[in-house]
Design an enzyme around this catalytic site. Structure first.
Site, short mmCIF file in Angstrom:
data_model
loop_
_atom_site.label_atom_id
_atom_site.label_comp_id
_atom_site.label_asym_id
_atom_site.label_seq_id
_atom_site.Cartn_x
_atom_site.Cartn_y
_atom_site.Cartn_z
N CYS A 36 -0.42 30.83 -9.63
CA CYS A 36 -1.52 31.58 -8.82
C CYS A 36 -0.72 32.47 -7.82
O CYS A 36 -0.15 31.77 -7.21
CB CYS A 36 -2.49 30.41 -8.08
SG CYS A 36 -3.34 30.87 -6.70
N CYS A 39 -1.87 31.77 -4.12
CA CYS A 39 -1.14 30.60 -3.75
C CYS A 39 0.28 30.84 -3.13
O CYS A 39 0.54 30.29 -2.08
CB CYS A 39 -1.15 29.52 -4.79
SG CYS A 39 -2.74 28.84 -5.52
#
Length: 281
Positions: A36, A39
């Protein structure tokens, strides 16, 4: 500069490391995954903000790829997802790689204020027996935050123990919906009732007239003033059985007052809630 610190949590450790721990300190959980991109943007930001709050908050990270059970339990549909927990429950959340000021504001709402910290310290002092120091710290907390419920309840206990109701009653009006304030008001009433009727034999009165709602009610209040709560509840419920409408349902209201004193989690509350329901319904 503080260093970023966090704990890794899993499906197996989430209950203990997040839910249980959040009963003593707020826990923020960053749900993320290695693939991600957002993230990786949010990660350093949230670690930096968490570290700036020291021991007032715990940052936990959960890899959603490796721990699908918790991710499913909290309906994680997009990451990064950040959820905050206090007292074993989720209290706030956001999704996405938000800017640092937004993350800071999120954390600031979770950590205790100076007044809240002072109230906790005062409670510790009171529990240790240092009531003079506790009172000073409670009053300091209230100077900072006049409606701090923990400080009001803590100072209220000290004032009640000294019989200083003149200051106590106005203080409790600052938190009218707080169960602890209600409980203290009930205890003040019970203490006053016991003092007023100190020269009467209310036990004999109730024994001589077991079907007299007034006699059973009065003896129930006396028992409650002595903290003999189970016996008090027995008397008060018998008063309701004798005459539910006596004195505008005074016995029923007294039973609810005892429940406030005991608290909702006390087994006696749960037991006598069933007894009360069986009489009323």
């Amino acid at each position: 500069m503080p260093t970023a610190t966090y704990i890794d949590v899993t499906d197996a450790t989430f209950a203990a490391e997040v839910l249980e721990r959040s009963k003593t300190v707020p826990v923020v959980v960053d749900f993320w995954a290695p693939w991600c991109g957002p993230c990786r943007v949010l990660g350093p930001i949230i670690e930096r903000v968490a570290a700036s709050h020291g021991n007032d908050v715990v940052l936990a990270k959960l890899n959603t790829d490796e721990n699908p059970r918790v991710a499913t339990q909290f309906k994680i549909q997009g990451i990064p997802a950040v959820k905050a927990f206090k007292d074993g429950k989720m209290v706030s959340e956001f999704t996405g790689a938000v800017p640092e000021p937004t993350v800071t504001a999120f954390f600031n709402k979770l950590v205790p204020t100076a007044a809240e910290k002072a109230a906790r310290e005062a409670a510790r002092l009171a529990a240790s027996g240092d009531t003079a120091a506790a009172e000073a710290v409670f009053r300091s907390a209230l100077a900072e935050q006049p409606s701090n419920a923990d400080a009001i309840a803590g100072l209220g206990e000290l004032l009640f123990a000294r019989g200083e109701t003149a200051e106590l009653l106005p203080l409790l009006e600052r938190i009218p919906g707080d169960r602890r304030a209600k409980a203290l008001k009930h205890r003040i009433f019970l203490k006053g009732f016991a003092e007023k009727h100190a020269g009467e034999n209310l036990e004999s009165e109730a024994a001589a007239a077991p079907r007299d709602a007034r006699a059973r009610y009065r003896y129930g209040l006396l028992l409650a003033s002595k903290e003999q709560y189970e016996s008090a509840l027995d008397e008060l419920i018998d008063s309701i059985r004798a005459d539910r409408k006596f004195a505008d349902e005074a016995a029923r209201k007294a039973v609810l007052g005892v429940f406030d004193i005991l608290g909702p989690d006390d087994p006696r509350t749960r037991q006598y809630q069933r007894s009360l329901a069986s009489v009323l319904f």
